[in-house]
Design a protein around this motif. Structure first.
Motif, PDB file in Angstrom:
ATOM      1  N   LYS A  84       0.513   6.059 -10.367  1.00 53.80           N
ATOM      2  CA  LYS A  84      -0.360   6.042  -9.199  1.00 53.80           C
ATOM      3  C   LYS A  84      -1.787   5.640  -9.595  1.00 53.80           C
ATOM      4  O   LYS A  84      -2.430   4.819  -8.944  1.00 53.80           O
ATOM      5  CB  LYS A  84      -0.357   7.447  -8.587  1.00 53.80           C
ATOM      6  N   THR A 128      -0.316   1.053  -3.641  1.00 50.04           N
ATOM      7  CA  THR A 128       0.833   0.611  -4.442  1.00 50.04           C
ATOM      8  C   THR A 128       0.703  -0.892  -4.648  1.00 50.04           C
ATOM      9  O   THR A 128       0.552  -1.647  -3.691  1.00 50.04           O
ATOM     10  CB  THR A 128       2.163   0.892  -3.705  1.00 50.04           C
ATOM     11  N   SER A 171       1.326   3.116   0.919  1.00 55.65           N
ATOM     12  CA  SER A 171       2.520   3.808   1.385  1.00 55.65           C
ATOM     13  C   SER A 171       2.207   4.458   2.731  1.00 55.65           C
ATOM     14  O   SER A 171       1.050   4.494   3.150  1.00 55.65           O
ATOM     15  CB  SER A 171       2.907   4.882   0.378  1.00 55.65           C
ATOM     16  N   GLN A 172       3.222   5.015   3.365  1.00 54.30           N
ATOM     17  CA  GLN A 172       2.994   5.725   4.630  1.00 54.30           C
ATOM     18  C   GLN A 172       2.011   6.868   4.431  1.00 54.30           C
ATOM     19  O   GLN A 172       1.301   7.243   5.347  1.00 54.30           O
ATOM     20  CB  GLN A 172       4.316   6.256   5.197  1.00 54.30           C
ATOM     21  N   LYS A 173       1.966   7.409   3.194  1.00 58.14           N
ATOM     22  CA  LYS A 173       1.031   8.507   2.890  1.00 58.14           C
ATOM     23  C   LYS A 173      -0.369   7.990   2.558  1.00 58.14           C
ATOM     24  O   LYS A 173      -1.265   8.774   2.245  1.00 58.14           O
ATOM     25  CB  LYS A 173       1.542   9.314   1.683  1.00 58.14           C
ATOM     26  N   GLY A 174      -0.533   6.665   2.561  1.00 55.57           N
ATOM     27  CA  GLY A 174      -1.856   6.099   2.285  1.00 55.57           C
ATOM     28  C   GLY A 174      -2.139   5.878   0.803  1.00 55.57           C
ATOM     29  O   GLY A 174      -3.275   5.609   0.426  1.00 55.57           O
ATOM     30  N   GLU A 175      -1.105   5.994  -0.049  1.00 60.53           N
ATOM     31  CA  GLU A 175      -1.333   5.778  -1.485  1.00 60.53           C
ATOM     32  C   GLU A 175      -1.267   4.289  -1.819  1.00 60.53           C
ATOM     33  O   GLU A 175      -0.392   3.576  -1.308  1.00 60.53           O
ATOM     34  CB  GLU A 175      -0.249   6.490  -2.303  1.00 60.53           C
ATOM     35  N   TYR A 230       1.667  -1.755   5.059  1.00 57.15           N
ATOM     36  CA  TYR A 230       2.534  -0.668   4.599  1.00 57.15           C
ATOM     37  C   TYR A 230       3.558  -1.125   3.570  1.00 57.15           C
ATOM     38  O   TYR A 230       4.145  -2.209   3.706  1.00 57.15           O
ATOM     39  CB  TYR A 230       3.312  -0.085   5.784  1.00 57.15           C
ATOM     40  N   GLY A 286       6.085   2.442  -0.972  1.00 60.35           N
ATOM     41  CA  GLY A 286       5.490   3.512  -1.776  1.00 60.35           C
ATOM     42  C   GLY A 286       5.825   3.463  -3.252  1.00 60.35           C
ATOM     43  O   GLY A 286       5.439   4.361  -4.010  1.00 60.35           O
ATOM     44  N   GLN A 294      -5.615  -1.049   3.068  1.00 63.09           N
ATOM     45  CA  GLN A 294      -5.519   0.334   3.560  1.00 63.09           C
ATOM     46  C   GLN A 294      -6.086   0.470   4.967  1.00 63.09           C
ATOM     47  O   GLN A 294      -5.809   1.433   5.658  1.00 63.09           O
ATOM     48  CB  GLN A 294      -6.168   1.341   2.598  1.00 63.09           C
TER      49      GLN A 294
END
Ligand code: ASP
Ligand code: MG
Length: 484
Positions: free
Chosen positions: A138, A225, A219-223, A177, A180, A172
């Motif tokens: 990450k 990638t 990712s859907q979580k906002g991380e 999207y 992840g 972002q």
């Protein structure tokens, strides 16, 4: 050019929005090779007002910057004292381009502020690494993606200093999207397509052009990638597909695809037209023109890819569409990769013992290693792998209990030659001509595969025979055709 109504009218549905925004919009990808040194970056900045208006410009980091960011990770892990001088290098590099290129002091100041913010973020990451002494996938992605942020803002401010009303938007913010997966993400086209209707597309409508950093999504979580090294081509393709662009233009410092690597074969010819399949095969095995996955998203929507040489912007480079423009030669190009190794799994009755293939391939993929191709016979399964994956794959198979095989064998002194052309598999004479070309040179073929594609034929040769092999094949299919 900007459409005021689009901003003002907020009541229409997604479908009518799509129609409104769907002008002849392009996604243009500007590669790191075009962002190399002040002279080249100036050249690109001067092309953009003529060719970039109304379009989305997806940019790579300035040449070498991603490597610098990644080298900084090692330094930060090693010694805290190395962090600040390293940040200074990055800062200076971008500032020197900005001061040479921007035609207004306010724009230089504007860029400087944003650059300082991103460098501050990078500083926190490096110190964090130094403190924890541990690099996670990450964190590797969060750091290595920053070069694209620096360059997108640099170009946006440069073009602003020329009087253009241009903006930039980060993945972002769109959001672009992904699934992840750190380091090798795949875009979620469906979710991104919906999101862009309310973010990037109205923003583009209000500006002359929008710069977007390539190489990563969230990712859907906002991380954050990334899409793997060279992944800005794939970003641009994904945005072109999600935004329903007319065309994806890839700006490079070369014309496009050739019948062979011109460094190897000086008489190699330029290729005008390729099918998606041909392009994917060529990129997958060898040709370094495009990231291997660029074709995936645009192929689904039938969006044409055009390679453009920024040194000759009027010329049309290689065009990639769903028709191949098949020529009498059938073979379009000969490519090669030195990054190939074979892991051979010897076992009796591979064909009738259920599950053996899935056990061994499962062990390789569970170790997060990529299998490039598999060839199986009754007594042996051969996995084609990247050289760096050979030892870890070997170790992964050794760990399987009970052992489903008799013997493991590895070979890494190999090269892979690929002969690519739509219609090749249904043209009987092609494989025979390849064989006689190769055996005429006294070259031993270690393995041959028609692969899963109808448009490619692969040979594995000893690495000493690479040059001879490429020449023999090029001579057979191209020189002979020229004379005919
Ligand atoms: N800057 C990234 C790299 O060097 C991505 C790209 O340029 O496509 O790999
Ligand atoms: Mg590239």
């Amino acid at each position: 050019m900007h459409n005021k109504e689009i901003e003002e009218n907020t009541s229409f549905t997604n479908t009518s929005k799509r129609q409104k925004y769907h002008r002849k919009m392009k996604v243009i990808k500007i590669g790191g090779g075009c962002l190399k040194g002040i002279k080249t970056i100036r050249h690109i900045s001067r092309l953009i007002p003529s060719y970039g208006k109304g379009h989305i410009l997806v940019v790579s980091a300035l040449y070498g910057v991603t490597d610098i960011l990644i080298n900084g990770i090692d330094k930060a892990l090693k010694d805290e004292e190395l962090i600040l001088p390293h940040l200074e290098i990055i800062l200076k590099l971008h500032l020197s381009v900005a001061t040479h290129l921007m035609e207004s002091a306010e724009c230089v100041q504007g860029y400087k502020r944003e650059l300082a913010d991103t460098v501050k973020l990078l500083e926190r990451y490096y110190y964090g690494l130094n403190f924890t002494g541990e690099l996670t996938p990450k964190m590797a992605d969060a750091i290595s993606c920053l070069g694209e942020r620096f360059s997108a803002q640099l170009l946006a401010w440069t073009l602003r200093s020329y009087g253009l009303n241009c903006g930039y938007m980060f993945p972002q913010e769109m959001p672009l999207y992904t699934d992840g997966k750190f380091g090798d993400a795949t875009v979620d086209l469906e979710a991104t397509g919906k999101a862009l209707q309310d973010s990037l597309l109205p923003y583009l409508a209000a500006h002359d052009m929008v710069f977007v950093p390539g190489f990563y999504g969230v990712s859907q979580k906002g991380e954050i990638t990334t899409f793997g090294r060279g992944g800005s081509d794939y970003s641009a393709a994904a945005i072109a597909a999600a935004a329903d662009a007319e065309v994806l233009e890839i700006w490079k410092d070369v014309d496009g695809f050739m019948t062979a690597d011109p460094k190897f074969v000086p008489q190699a010819e330029f290729i005008h037209c390729l099918s998606y399949e041909e392009c994917a095969e060529l990129s997958y095995f060898g040709a370094t023109i495009l990231h291997p996955r660029t074709v995936e998203p645009v192929r689904q929507r039938g969006i044409e890819i055009v390679i453009k040489n920024t040194m000759r912007p009027e010329a049309r480079g290689t065009v990639i569409t769903d028709s191949s423009g098949q020529s009498a030669k059938i073979i379009k190009s000969i490519t090669y990769t030195e990054d190939i190794a074979i892991l051979k799994v010897h076992a009796s009755g591979v064909g009738y013992r259920p599950g053996i293939l899935s056990i061994v391939s499962g062990a390789i993929t569970d170790a997060a290693l990529n299998i490039k191709s598999v060839v199986a016979t009754q007594t042996c399964i051969s996995f084609l792998l990247s050289k760096k994956d050979l030892d870890p794959a070997f170790a992964a198979l050794e760990r399987i209990q009970p052992r489903p095989y008799r013997l493991l064998e590895r070979e890494d002194e190999l090269v892979l030659l690929a002969i690519v052309g739509e219609g090749l598999s249904s043209s009987m004479g092609v494989a025979a001509r390849c064989f006689s070309a190769i055996s005429g040179e006294d070259i031993n073929v270690e393995m041959i595969s028609f692969g899963p594609s109808k448009a490619a034929l692969y040979f594995l040769l000893h690495r000493d025979k690479l040059y001879q092999g490429v020449h023999a094949l090029h001579q057979t299919f191209f020189a002979a055709a020229q004379q005919a």
